[in-house]
Design a protein around this motif. Sequence first.
Motif, PDB file in Angstrom:
ATOM      1  N   THR A  10       0.696  -1.274   0.075  1.00 10.53           N
ATOM      2  CA  THR A  10       0.000  -0.025  -0.132  1.00 10.53           C
ATOM      3  C   THR A  10       0.743   1.291  -0.052  1.00 10.53           C
ATOM      4  O   THR A  10       1.786   1.396   0.729  1.00 10.53           O
ATOM      5  CB  THR A  10      -0.821   0.102   1.392  1.00 10.53           C
ATOM      6  OG1 THR A  10      -1.673  -1.098   1.290  1.00 10.53           O
ATOM      7  CG2 THR A  10      -1.623   1.244   1.429  1.00 10.53           C
ATOM      8  N   GLU A  72      -2.318   3.543  -6.824  1.00 12.27           N
ATOM      9  CA  GLU A  72      -3.272   2.886  -5.923  1.00 12.27           C
ATOM     10  C   GLU A  72      -3.665   4.084  -4.696  1.00 12.27           C
ATOM     11  O   GLU A  72      -3.040   4.867  -4.650  1.00 12.27           O
ATOM     12  CB  GLU A  72      -2.816   1.688  -5.199  1.00 12.27           C
ATOM     13  CG  GLU A  72      -2.365   0.698  -6.056  1.00 12.27           C
ATOM     14  CD  GLU A  72      -1.470  -0.448  -5.209  1.00 12.27           C
ATOM     15  OE1 GLU A  72      -1.895  -0.798  -3.972  1.00 12.27           O
ATOM     16  OE2 GLU A  72      -0.260  -0.808  -5.598  1.00 12.27           O
ATOM     17  N   PRO A  73      -4.875   3.521  -4.229  1.00 13.78           N
ATOM     18  CA  PRO A  73      -5.293   4.567  -3.043  1.00 13.78           C
ATOM     19  C   PRO A  73      -4.225   4.489  -2.045  1.00 13.78           C
ATOM     20  O   PRO A  73      -3.673   3.505  -1.474  1.00 13.78           O
ATOM     21  CB  PRO A  73      -6.601   4.018  -2.517  1.00 13.78           C
ATOM     22  CG  PRO A  73      -7.214   3.255  -3.829  1.00 13.78           C
ATOM     23  CD  PRO A  73      -6.036   2.675  -4.372  1.00 13.78           C
ATOM     24  N   VAL A  75      -2.605   5.656   1.890  1.00 14.41           N
ATOM     25  CA  VAL A  75      -2.597   6.039   3.213  1.00 14.41           C
ATOM     26  C   VAL A  75      -1.866   7.597   3.453  1.00 14.41           C
ATOM     27  O   VAL A  75      -0.708   7.542   2.950  1.00 14.41           O
ATOM     28  CB  VAL A  75      -1.988   5.139   4.235  1.00 14.41           C
ATOM     29  CG1 VAL A  75      -1.799   5.858   5.512  1.00 14.41           C
ATOM     30  CG2 VAL A  75      -2.818   3.879   4.105  1.00 14.41           C
ATOM     31  N   ASP A  95     -11.307   8.830  -4.322  1.00 17.11           N
ATOM     32  CA  ASP A  95     -10.547   7.298  -4.767  1.00 17.11           C
ATOM     33  C   ASP A  95      -9.335   7.223  -4.795  1.00 17.11           C
ATOM     34  O   ASP A  95      -8.686   6.274  -4.839  1.00 17.11           O
ATOM     35  CB  ASP A  95     -11.161   7.297  -5.999  1.00 17.11           C
ATOM     36  CG  ASP A  95     -10.894   8.473  -7.081  1.00 17.11           C
ATOM     37  OD1 ASP A  95     -10.273   9.709  -6.551  1.00 17.11           O
ATOM     38  OD2 ASP A  95     -10.513   8.194  -8.517  1.00 17.11           O
ATOM     39  N   ARG A  96      -8.538   8.466  -4.150  1.00 17.71           N
ATOM     40  CA  ARG A  96      -7.316   8.321  -4.166  1.00 17.71           C
ATOM     41  C   ARG A  96      -6.628   8.083  -2.679  1.00 17.71           C
ATOM     42  O   ARG A  96      -5.322   8.041  -2.614  1.00 17.71           O
ATOM     43  CB  ARG A  96      -6.589   9.369  -4.815  1.00 17.71           C
ATOM     44  CG  ARG A  96      -6.844   9.640  -6.418  1.00 17.71           C
ATOM     45  CD  ARG A  96      -6.187  10.675  -6.852  1.00 17.71           C
ATOM     46  NE  ARG A  96      -4.750  10.536  -6.755  1.00 17.71           N
ATOM     47  CZ  ARG A  96      -3.925  11.553  -7.170  1.00 17.71           C
ATOM     48  NH1 ARG A  96      -4.333  12.744  -7.788  1.00 17.71           N
ATOM     49  NH2 ARG A  96      -2.496  11.407  -7.188  1.00 17.71           N
ATOM     50  N   ARG A  98      -6.776   5.939   0.909  1.00 20.91           N
ATOM     51  CA  ARG A  98      -7.395   4.823   1.486  1.00 20.91           C
ATOM     52  C   ARG A  98      -7.612   5.225   3.055  1.00 20.91           C
ATOM     53  O   ARG A  98      -8.603   4.621   3.835  1.00 20.91           O
ATOM     54  CB  ARG A  98      -6.395   3.510   1.538  1.00 20.91           C
ATOM     55  CG  ARG A  98      -6.762   2.589   2.138  1.00 20.91           C
ATOM     56  CD  ARG A  98      -6.028   1.086   1.889  1.00 20.91           C
ATOM     57  NE  ARG A  98      -6.367   0.043   2.445  1.00 20.91           N
ATOM     58  CZ  ARG A  98      -5.818  -1.235   2.424  1.00 20.91           C
ATOM     59  NH1 ARG A  98      -4.751  -1.160   0.872  1.00 20.91           N
ATOM     60  NH2 ARG A  98      -6.163  -2.226   2.859  1.00 20.91           N
ATOM     61  N   ALA A  99      -6.911   5.842   3.886  1.00 18.71           N
ATOM     62  CA  ALA A  99      -6.863   6.132   5.183  1.00 18.71           C
ATOM     63  C   ALA A  99      -5.977   7.520   5.400  1.00 18.71           C
ATOM     64  O   ALA A  99      -5.196   7.922   4.730  1.00 18.71           O
ATOM     65  CB  ALA A  99      -6.405   4.929   6.131  1.00 18.71           C
ATOM     66  N   VAL A 187     -12.973   8.463   4.720  1.00 19.93           N
ATOM     67  CA  VAL A 187     -12.130   7.062   4.943  1.00 19.93           C
ATOM     68  C   VAL A 187     -11.766   6.826   6.455  1.00 19.93           C
ATOM     69  O   VAL A 187     -11.754   8.025   7.204  1.00 19.93           O
ATOM     70  CB  VAL A 187     -10.701   7.308   4.064  1.00 19.93           C
ATOM     71  CG1 VAL A 187     -11.072   7.101   2.764  1.00 19.93           C
ATOM     72  CG2 VAL A 187     -10.072   8.657   4.430  1.00 19.93           C
ATOM     73  N   LEU A 246      -5.079  -1.553   7.348  1.00 17.47           N
ATOM     74  CA  LEU A 246      -4.389  -2.263   6.120  1.00 17.47           C
ATOM     75  C   LEU A 246      -4.785  -3.679   6.112  1.00 17.47           C
ATOM     76  O   LEU A 246      -4.802  -4.346   5.285  1.00 17.47           O
ATOM     77  CB  LEU A 246      -3.064  -2.116   6.330  1.00 17.47           C
ATOM     78  CG  LEU A 246      -2.468  -0.586   5.894  1.00 17.47           C
ATOM     79  CD1 LEU A 246      -0.914  -0.546   5.868  1.00 17.47           C
ATOM     80  CD2 LEU A 246      -3.040  -0.234   4.700  1.00 17.47           C
TER      81      LEU A 246
END
Length: 248
Positions: A10, A72-73, A75, A95-96, A98-99, A187, A246
């Motif tokens: 990630t 990928e998205p 953190v 969308d980009r 994740r957290a 998120v 994750l």
Amino acid sequence: MLYDEGGSGTPILLLHGLMGSARTWSDHLGWLRPFGHLYTFDAAGHGRPAPAELSTEAFIADLAAATEVITEPMVVIGHSMGGLHGWVFAAEFPDRVRALVVEDIAPDFTGRTADDWAAMVESWPQPFPDADAVIDFFGPVAGRYFLNSFDHGPDGYRLHGAVATFRDISQEWGSRDFWAQWRAVRVPTLLIEGEHTITPPGQMRQMAEVGPDTDYVLVQEAGHLVHDDQPQRYRTEVERFLSRVLAD
């Protein structure tokens, strides 16, 4: 401006605070690398040209363009200005991301001015002749932050951007709030506040109440630079959060 710090999995993007640099995260890369593919970033106006308009939206546009190579998205882990930019980025590009980890910054500083602060910065005895002079002037925690941020030339250490730029970035925060952008974040988020914070009282706790999947941690005996002031507590909380988000 975007630095690949290694690792795999990630993508994790680290964003520095006002007057900082990508290098201010150097002490934390080792323990973060097992969690993903690390990237650090130098914000515009920090060792490179500032946007023509010193608005948060302009900085987010610059950040978005610079990180297009990350497919990928992510953190996003941000300190102070970097935390603000992290959540505004997440609101604008859901969308980009994740957290999020947001350290010691709040949505509403309206009414505050940076004029006195900028005058104080202008009075710093630059250039500082050597690293010891920086540490002596700022103390061990802030001193290391600035050693990892300042330009280092033949005559010593000096700011890596214009005081007027840093002032005007901060002045914008006194003229508006960012609650709407925070409420748009969907998120998982970890909020970390130092006991001796720069943020308006209670706002980061209020952010946690508003956020749909938001944890809040108050770190005792920490100032604004929580990750350097209380590094073990910061690491413990971030590792716990990353292990959870994750694993999903």
